[in-house]
Design a protein around this motif. Structure first.
Motif, short mmCIF file in Angstrom:
data_model
loop_
_atom_site.label_atom_id
_atom_site.label_comp_id
_atom_site.label_asym_id
_atom_site.label_seq_id
_atom_site.Cartn_x
_atom_site.Cartn_y
_atom_site.Cartn_z
N GLY A 36 0.84 -1.21 0.00
CA GLY A 36 0.00 0.00 0.00
C GLY A 36 0.86 1.24 0.00
N PRO A 37 0.26 2.41 0.08
CA PRO A 37 1.04 3.64 0.19
C PRO A 37 1.58 3.81 1.61
CG PRO A 37 -1.30 4.16 0.22
CD PRO A 37 -1.19 2.67 0.02
N VAL A 38 2.76 4.43 1.76
CA VAL A 38 3.33 4.59 3.10
C VAL A 38 2.44 5.47 3.98
CG1 VAL A 38 5.71 4.21 2.41
CG2 VAL A 38 4.77 6.52 2.36
N GLY A 39 1.57 6.23 3.34
CA GLY A 39 0.68 7.10 4.11
C GLY A 39 -0.64 6.44 4.46
N ASP A 40 -0.71 5.11 4.42
CA ASP A 40 -2.00 4.46 4.69
C ASP A 40 -2.38 4.52 6.16
OD1 ASP A 40 -0.35 2.56 5.81
OD2 ASP A 40 -1.17 0.86 4.73
N GLY A 41 -1.41 4.86 7.01
CA GLY A 41 -1.73 4.95 8.43
C GLY A 41 -1.82 3.60 9.11
N GLY A 42 -1.55 2.52 8.38
CA GLY A 42 -1.69 1.19 8.96
C GLY A 42 -0.50 0.31 8.63
N ILE B 51 -7.64 15.60 -2.49
CA ILE B 51 -6.71 16.27 -1.56
C ILE B 51 -6.91 17.78 -1.58
CG2 ILE B 51 -4.77 16.26 -3.21
CD1 ILE B 51 -4.65 16.19 0.65
N CYS B 52 -7.16 18.38 -2.76
CA CYS B 52 -7.39 19.83 -2.80
C CYS B 52 -8.61 20.19 -1.96
CB CYS B 52 -7.61 20.31 -4.24
SG CYS B 52 -6.12 20.31 -5.22
N GLY B 53 -9.69 19.44 -2.17
CA GLY B 53 -10.91 19.72 -1.42
C GLY B 53 -10.69 19.54 0.07
N PHE B 54 -9.99 18.47 0.42
CA PHE B 54 -9.76 18.18 1.84
C PHE B 54 -8.91 19.28 2.48
CE2 PHE B 54 -7.78 16.17 5.46
CZ PHE B 54 -8.80 15.41 5.99
N GLY B 103 -1.19 12.39 -11.03
CA GLY B 103 -2.15 12.82 -10.00
C GLY B 103 -1.97 12.04 -8.72
N LEU B 104 -1.77 10.72 -8.82
CA LEU B 104 -1.60 9.91 -7.62
C LEU B 104 -0.36 10.33 -6.85
CD1 LEU B 104 -2.58 6.40 -9.04
CD2 LEU B 104 -3.79 7.69 -7.29
N GLY B 105 0.74 10.58 -7.59
CA GLY B 105 1.97 10.99 -6.93
C GLY B 105 1.86 12.36 -6.31
N LEU B 106 1.33 13.31 -7.09
CA LEU B 106 1.23 14.69 -6.61
C LEU B 106 0.32 14.78 -5.39
CD1 LEU B 106 1.99 17.65 -7.15
CD2 LEU B 106 -0.06 17.83 -8.55
N SER B 107 -0.79 14.02 -5.40
CA SER B 107 -1.72 14.08 -4.27
C SER B 107 -1.06 13.53 -3.01
CB SER B 107 -3.00 13.30 -4.58
OG SER B 107 -2.70 11.93 -4.73
N ALA B 108 -0.24 12.48 -3.17
CA ALA B 108 0.46 11.93 -2.00
C ALA B 108 1.39 12.97 -1.40
CB ALA B 108 1.23 10.68 -2.39
N LEU B 109 2.05 13.72 -2.30
CA LEU B 109 2.97 14.77 -1.85
C LEU B 109 2.21 15.88 -1.12
CD1 LEU B 109 5.97 15.71 -2.15
CD2 LEU B 109 5.19 17.01 -4.12
N TYR B 114 -1.73 16.06 6.00
CA TYR B 114 -3.17 16.01 6.29
C TYR B 114 -3.65 14.64 6.72
CZ TYR B 114 -3.46 20.67 4.41
OH TYR B 114 -3.30 22.01 4.23
N VAL B 115 -2.70 13.73 6.98
CA VAL B 115 -3.11 12.38 7.41
C VAL B 115 -3.61 12.45 8.86
CG1 VAL B 115 -2.34 10.02 7.80
CG2 VAL B 115 -1.50 11.30 5.83
N GLY B 116 -4.76 11.86 9.11
CA GLY B 116 -5.26 11.79 10.48
C GLY B 116 -6.03 13.00 10.96
#
Lengths: 360, 306
Positions: A36-42, B51-54, B103-109, B114-116
């Protein structure tokens, strides 16, 4: 002319560089393949934390690389081949579905060490397997879950019907029923390790159908968000602490602690002492942790849960101790008998009392 | 088995919510494809919208501003696709796939901080006494504004394509760009607007997942919804109302299979898990048995000199 000069100087620079490394400063390169992605939190997040722990331990002596969100299957072979060709000395593949790809590629690169998480095939001398006894943590979760439920319905979001997941369901169920004989498990198979929207939907459905405790064996924090919205529903962190949702609905967590193992195995490669082994560690060895039990849990329940954890940790109690029958009513473990690792590793049956069926 | 555990009213209410992301994205893609552009980057535009919306909703405290930002983010990313395919005349399939990966890469960046975090909640529309109606109240009058916007969008797109001059020009460009060009229509400009419209819709669809359906940010959280939206457009034979039907069918069966599992129905779970895909495809294939075909210039590169 210019191009030739460039090539020549590049070659010299390369020669100098590799010469410098040959002086005994060569870095040990450790690769990680994530599902998964490293940012999955799990799940993947905890493996990546362990990767960072390896970097912190050895500093400049190691170099780590990782590839995230690698599909389980042929894609994994491509990634593994690339990593091996790029000079990795040790590669950790961190999902069950990488088992065959790992063994296939290990045959082609005998000098590279491979470590596969949660699998059982070691077809070559350069392949090790390792996993954690998560069922020990699930026993503690089951105890808390059975004590906390008021509707007596516990929802379980399961990923794939593999022994690892079935073992977790059985362990949680046995210990929930010990404290609450009326407890019932509702199980939804998500057929994914990570799909927040689907996990959230599954949690909502379980809550609608009366569950007031949600256990999960999928990797995102989406079920916690759904539980929080519903109000009076208890959840547990999976793999990582997921403490953003503490003290409620997340009342405890099942923690994956890979750091020590990764450090030890990297050290073994550096020392030249690495051997193919099968590792299956639990709470006692520090590979499985129990996240903080919050004050939302009644004090006596918390005390019992910690006592259970301590008993498992010191080896005085095994979560699969008889008498336990299989779901079809046949005997499995006699009174006082403890399940052997072989049966646990290949567990493909529910224990008596679970009403669902395992997808075949 | 305990089917009484399934509440059909809740099921229908849930399916409408589950269908909205795919509905928004598919409606946007439908407009782009009717203009002759095949944009396979829907998944990428959705995750950027998510991610932009969030991020903007968290920073401003307003989910509505978040949705506007999501539309802007999706449209901005789609401009990259427009540049590649309309100006530099790159292959549309390859550009679309690249857009998804980007898009997948840029959104992760963008999403690292914003995680959690919990986003502000978008309140449901208050329908007053209407929401109190038995059954109908909960099914029709208990949702957030974006869900209704999605339905209105379908109606709007249908009306514009069918009844207005703008719709006629758009379809002409999609059917035969050389003829449209000969008539003096600006093919590249019209297509660029159609691509941006598609991007904006996909962005809002992504934000619906991160702000309402899940609500939180995790990498890769759109998990393939964009691809379902793309398939839906084809199976709906480029007709807006069929997109709505397909999205609700898909959302409905997804929800139903989860409900059936929870109720312990003894159908093998694998069949339940694949049923949304199979049934949606079967129904739409049967529906598309009429003579409507893809827009004539779909996926073809246009240059005024050709």
């Amino acid at each position: 002319m210019k191009f030739k000069t460039l090539l020549a100087s590049a070659a010299i620079a390369l020669g100098l560089a590799s010469g410098a490394f040959a002086d005994g400063h060569e870095k040990t390169k450790v690769g990680f393949v994530y599902v998964g992605p490293v940012g999955d939190g799990g799940w993947t997040f905890t493996h990546d934390q362990a990767r960072l722990a390896v970097e912190a331990e050895f500093g400049d002596a190691v170099e780590t690389v990782f590839v995230e969100s690698v599909a389980e299957g042929p894609d994994a072979e491509r990634v593994l081949t690339q990593m091996a060709l790029d000079g990795a000395d040790l590669i950790f593949t961190t999902s069950f579905g990488y088992m065959d790809p790992t063994n296939n590629i290990a045959a082609k690169f005998p000098d590279v060490k491979f470590e596969h998480a949660t699998g059982y095939k070691r077809l070559h001398p350069n392949v090790s397997t390792y996993s954690a006894r998560f069922y020990e943590g699930r026993a503690v979760q089951g105890h808390i879950a059975g004590s906390m439920t008021e509707s007596n319905i516990i929802g379980y979001i399961a990923s794939y019907p593999i022994p690892e997941v079935i073992r977790g369901i059985n362990s949680a169920y046995i210990h929930a029923r010990k404290v609450n004989p009326d407890v019932e498990f509702k199980i939804i198979w998500a057929y994914t390790w990570f799909d927040p929207a689907k996990e959230a939907d599954a949690a909502k459905v379980l809550i609608e159908q009366g569950a007031d405790v949600i256990l999960q064996h999928t990797d995102s924090t989406a079920p916690h968000a759904a539980a929080q919205e519903a109000g009076n529903v208890v959840t547990f962190g999976q793999a990582s602490d997921m403490s953003a949702y503490a003290p409620f609905p997340r009342v405890s967590a099942l923690l994956d602690e890979w750091g020590d193992y990764y450090i030890a195995r990297t050290k073994a490669v550096m020392d030249g002492t690495w051997e193919s082994v099968d590792t299956w560690h639990g709470i006692g060895d520090g590979m499985v942790g129990i996240g903080e039990i919050t004050d939302a849990v009644p004090a006596n329940v918390k005390e019992e849960a910690l006592a259970l954890k301590a008993a498992i940790s010191e080896g005085s109690y095994h979560p699969f101790t008889g008498p336990i029958k299989k779901q079809d009513g046949s005997d499995w473990l006699a009174a006082g008998e403890v399940a052997d690792d072989g049966t646990l590793a290949g567990m493909n049956f529910y224990v008596e009392g679970l009403t669902a069926e395992i997808p075949q | 088995m305990d089917l009484s555990a399934i509440n059909p009213v809740l099921l229908i209410a849930a399916l409408m919510s589950a269908a909205t992301p795919v509905l928004l994205a598919a409606t946007g893609e439908l407009v782009a494809e009717r203009a002759g552009v095949l944009n396979l980057g829907v998944e990428g535009m959705m995750i950027i919208g998510a991610i932009c919306g969030f991020a903007i909703a968290v920073e401003t405290g307003s989910p509505l501003v978040g949705f506007i930002a999501a539309a802007a983010g999706g449209a901005a990313l789609s401009l990259l696709f427009a540049f590649l395919t309309q100006i530099t005349l790159a292959n549309q399939v390859a550009s679309g796939l690249a857009l998804t990966l980007f898009g997948l890469g840029l959104s992760a960046l963008l999403g690292q901080g914003y995680v959690g975090i919990k986003p502000p909640r978008m309140p449901d529309i208050n329908f007053g006494p209407l929401a109190e109606l038995p059954i109908i109240g909960q099914i029709l009058f208990s949702h957030d504004p974006i869900l209704y916007f999605g339905i209105l969008l379908v109606a709007g797109v249908w009306a514009v394509l069918k009844f207005t001059r703008v719709g006629l020009i758009l379809r002409a460009v999609g059917e035969n760009h050389d003829a449209a060009h000969a008539l003096g229509y600006k093919v590249v400009r019209i297509r660029t607007f159609a691509i941006m419209f598609g991007g904006a819709c996909a962005g809002m669809g992504g934000a619906y997942i991160s702000l309402i359906r899940v609500p939180q940010w995790t990498e890769g959280m759109t998990a393939g919804v964009g691809w379902i939206a793309l398939a839906l457009v084809v199976f709906a034979s480029w007709k807006p109302w069929r997109v709505l039907l397909g999205a609700y069918l898909f959302g409905g069966i997804t929800q139903l299979q989860l409900n059936l599992q929870g109720a312990g129905v003894a159908i093998p779970v694998e069949y339940l898990a694949m049923s949304p895909y199979v049934i949606t495809i079967v129904v739409l294939v049967v529906l598309s048995a009429d003579k409507s075909a893809a827009p004539g210039s779909l996926g073809r590169i246009f240059h005024a000199s050709h």
